[in-house]
Design a protein around this motif. Structure first.
Motif, PDB file in Angstrom:
ATOM      1  N   GLY A 239      -7.244  -4.565   4.034  1.00  0.00           N
ATOM      2  CA  GLY A 239      -5.852  -3.843   3.728  1.00  0.00           C
ATOM      3  C   GLY A 239      -6.122  -2.296   3.724  1.00  0.00           C
ATOM      4  O   GLY A 239      -7.092  -1.857   3.669  1.00  0.00           O
ATOM      5  N   THR A 240      -5.060  -2.264   3.702  1.00  0.00           N
ATOM      6  CA  THR A 240      -5.068  -0.447   3.143  1.00  0.00           C
ATOM      7  C   THR A 240      -4.797   0.321   2.105  1.00  0.00           C
ATOM      8  O   THR A 240      -4.465   1.357   1.786  1.00  0.00           O
ATOM      9  CB  THR A 240      -3.992   0.016   4.019  1.00  0.00           C
ATOM     10  N   ASP A 241      -4.751  -0.558   1.078  1.00  0.00           N
ATOM     11  CA  ASP A 241      -4.911  -0.142  -0.268  1.00  0.00           C
ATOM     12  C   ASP A 241      -5.104   0.984  -0.820  1.00  0.00           C
ATOM     13  O   ASP A 241      -6.853   1.153  -0.416  1.00  0.00           O
ATOM     14  CB  ASP A 241      -4.570  -1.758  -1.760  1.00  0.00           C
ATOM     15  N   GLU A 242      -4.891   2.036  -1.789  1.00  0.00           N
ATOM     16  CA  GLU A 242      -5.185   2.684  -2.088  1.00  0.00           C
ATOM     17  C   GLU A 242      -7.023   2.389  -2.623  1.00  0.00           C
ATOM     18  O   GLU A 242      -7.830   3.835  -2.275  1.00  0.00           O
ATOM     19  CB  GLU A 242      -4.846   3.713  -2.508  1.00  0.00           C
ATOM     20  N   ASP A 243      -6.437   1.481  -3.859  1.00  0.00           N
ATOM     21  CA  ASP A 243      -7.990   1.576  -4.152  1.00  0.00           C
ATOM     22  C   ASP A 243      -9.226   0.984  -4.163  1.00  0.00           C
ATOM     23  O   ASP A 243      -8.891  -0.112  -2.634  1.00  0.00           O
ATOM     24  CB  ASP A 243      -7.544   0.428  -6.037  1.00  0.00           C
TER      25      ASP A 243
ATOM     26  N   ALA B 116     -11.328   1.545   1.022  1.00  0.00           N
ATOM     27  CA  ALA B 116      -9.698   2.062   0.191  1.00  0.00           C
ATOM     28  C   ALA B 116      -9.300   3.182   0.653  1.00  0.00           C
ATOM     29  O   ALA B 116      -9.676   4.025   2.079  1.00  0.00           O
ATOM     30  CB  ALA B 116     -10.853   3.563  -0.678  1.00  0.00           C
ATOM     31  N   GLY B 117      -8.009   2.458   1.329  1.00  0.00           N
ATOM     32  CA  GLY B 117      -6.783   3.354   1.507  1.00  0.00           C
ATOM     33  C   GLY B 117      -7.187   3.325   3.162  1.00  0.00           C
ATOM     34  O   GLY B 117      -6.959   4.082   3.969  1.00  0.00           O
TER      35      GLY B 117
ATOM     36  N   ARG C 161     -11.425  -6.270  -7.210  1.00  0.00           N
ATOM     37  CA  ARG C 161     -10.412  -6.498  -6.198  1.00  0.00           C
ATOM     38  C   ARG C 161     -10.409  -8.390  -5.351  1.00  0.00           C
ATOM     39  O   ARG C 161     -10.951  -8.569  -6.659  1.00  0.00           O
ATOM     40  CB  ARG C 161     -10.963  -5.861  -5.095  1.00  0.00           C
TER      41      ARG C 161
END
Length: 147
Positions: free
Chosen positions: A110-114, A39-40, A6
């Protein structure tokens, strides 16, 4: 994408090192989480079980021996109480800390799922979990991997 790939910039955690929580806040048998990142759009970390009192050498304070129920090479580690957050929704202090940490981190990550592992914690040779703000020179010898 794995958490290790990341973003290079990872926000520091200014809240946990300042958290004023006593050893008696937790009890053996309780399930707690050690937050590692996001995560998410939610806080992400490792759920562990509080086992027994144990001296936390990196901070010279009373800590807790915790068990990772998934096992592994480092199933048991010692952690300072300020690193632990109750998983139940019935603990007002833990909910306040969790909310503050989430409000600080999610906009920055952020809101990325990873999952994004912010790498705030490492383990000493004595299996003592230490936050980067509590580290004293060379006490941290490897990145923590409790899962």
């Amino acid at each position: 994408m794995p958490a290790t790939n990341r973003p290079v910039y990872l926000p520091h955690d200014p809240l946990t090192p300042q958290r004023d929580i006593t050893h008696t806040h937790f009890r053996p048998g309780e399930t707690v989480v050690i937050f590692k990142g996001v995560a998410g759009g939610r806080l992400w970390g490792n759920a562990v079980t509080v086992v027994a009192p144990s001296w936390h050498t990196p901070t010279d304070e009373a800590g807790w021996r915790v068990l990772d129920p998934a096992g592994g090479d480092r199933s048991y580690v010692t952690a300072h109480p300020r690193y632990l957050v109750h998983l139940s929704t019935g603990c007002p202090e833990c909910l306040v800390h969790q909310k503050a940490l989430r409000e600080y981190l999610v906009p920055r990550i952020g809101t990325d799922e990873d999952p994004v592992d912010c790498r705030w914690y490492s383990l000493t040779a004595l299996n003592q979990l230490v936050h980067v703000a509590d580290s004293r020179g060379s006490t941290a010898d490897s990145a923590v991997r409790l899962t």
